[in-house]
Design an enzyme around this catalytic site. Sequence first.
Site, short mmCIF file in Angstrom:
data_model
loop_
_atom_site.label_atom_id
_atom_site.label_comp_id
_atom_site.label_asym_id
_atom_site.label_seq_id
_atom_site.Cartn_x
_atom_site.Cartn_y
_atom_site.Cartn_z
N ASP A 280 0.85 -1.19 0.00
CA ASP A 280 0.00 0.00 0.00
C ASP A 280 0.89 1.24 0.00
O ASP A 280 1.68 1.44 0.93
CB ASP A 280 -0.90 -0.02 1.24
CG ASP A 280 -1.99 1.04 1.20
OD1 ASP A 280 -2.15 1.69 0.15
OD2 ASP A 280 -2.69 1.21 2.22
N ASP B 250 -2.99 2.33 -6.05
CA ASP B 250 -1.84 2.37 -5.16
C ASP B 250 -1.70 1.18 -4.23
O ASP B 250 -0.89 1.23 -3.30
CB ASP B 250 -1.89 3.65 -4.33
CG ASP B 250 -3.09 3.71 -3.40
OD1 ASP B 250 -4.15 3.17 -3.76
OD2 ASP B 250 -2.98 4.28 -2.30
N GLU B 251 -2.46 0.12 -4.43
CA GLU B 251 -2.30 -1.04 -3.56
C GLU B 251 -2.68 -2.32 -4.28
O GLU B 251 -3.45 -2.32 -5.24
CB GLU B 251 -3.12 -0.89 -2.27
CG GLU B 251 -4.60 -0.83 -2.48
CD GLU B 251 -5.38 -0.82 -1.18
OE1 GLU B 251 -5.07 -1.63 -0.28
OE2 GLU B 251 -6.31 0.00 -1.06
#
Length: 375
Positions: free
Chosen positions: A26, A120-121
Amino acid sequence: MAENAANPVDENADEAPGLRKIIHVDMDAFFASVEQRDNPELRGKPVAVGGSSGRGVVAAASYEARKFGVKSAMPSVTAKRKCPDLIFVKSRFDAYREVSAQIREIFLYHTPHVEPLSLDEAFLDVTEDIHGIGSATAIAQAIRKAIRETTQLTASAGVSYNKFLAKLASDQNKPDGLCVIRPGQGAEFVQSLPIRRFHGIGPKGAEKMARLGIETGADLAGKDLQWLRAHFGSFGDYLFKAARGIDHRPVRANRIRKSIGGERTFSEDISSGSALRETLDNIIEIVWGRIADKQAKGRTVTLKVKFNDFQIMTRARSLDAPVADRAQFAAIAHEILEAELPLAMPIRLMGLTLSNLEREKESKGKREDPQLPLL
């Protein structure tokens, strides 16, 4: 870099045989961190990505802003009141998607089993150590190092034997941290957490649980399945397993897609028309990026909201021909929302999907779940 592991306990008899090695990566305050990276004048300062007008909403906040209580989905006026020196910057989704692609390449170097959750993860299954690095923990360290060198940004990672625990672990030592939950440690780790840390439990849900005497994972583990179903319906099944650190879901890198979309859970419930419209604009931007990336064609646009009492409402609009472009997609989404305003009560989640897909271009290792969290 911090590393934390729960104290060993006896092996959980409910765990699946042949435990997997799962990493959840993350990025730290992703949108805001990209802005601070690209504009040195913003570094070390409280930054909010989003609209600064009286009707604006915070899309993301830097860690400097979070110290003042600024959170995503917070009205801009509230954020400014909490942090008078807050600096607002407009979203640049093209920049965020560019960084996301760089990160994805790093993931795919280590394993083809990558399940993206947002820009983003992602979850990674590294049970097979294809480069002989030695352990899932060492792979997570290598990934974080490569991300820093490639993007000049930091990422936190959680390493464990299932997805639920890996996601909890990635949040344990943020920012720029690493947390490892080894086999046999999951139940004890989960039961040490405040109930608000459980994915899917928002402020209102936590308040309801507090009224029922549940404030920690240990409190939750003390309730049997029948009691949880009686008070939380089908959500009780998830809570029962979560309190024991049980999650048998595999990392799905090649899931057959029936729709493309995304959803966002808010740190604070929202209800005003202006906040809902701006939040929908942010979701449209990200979801359309996914649609364009896959060259997908679909005829049904669906809006999903979850009210603060956990009731879910979906509204869909189907066309005779596939959605032509982003402008049409956005217009339909807003038409669906406007038809429901004002909402009966505040919401804690909003999602948007395109379905009835006719054609899409897939890239190896880049398939995504139909409904993915955004931020």
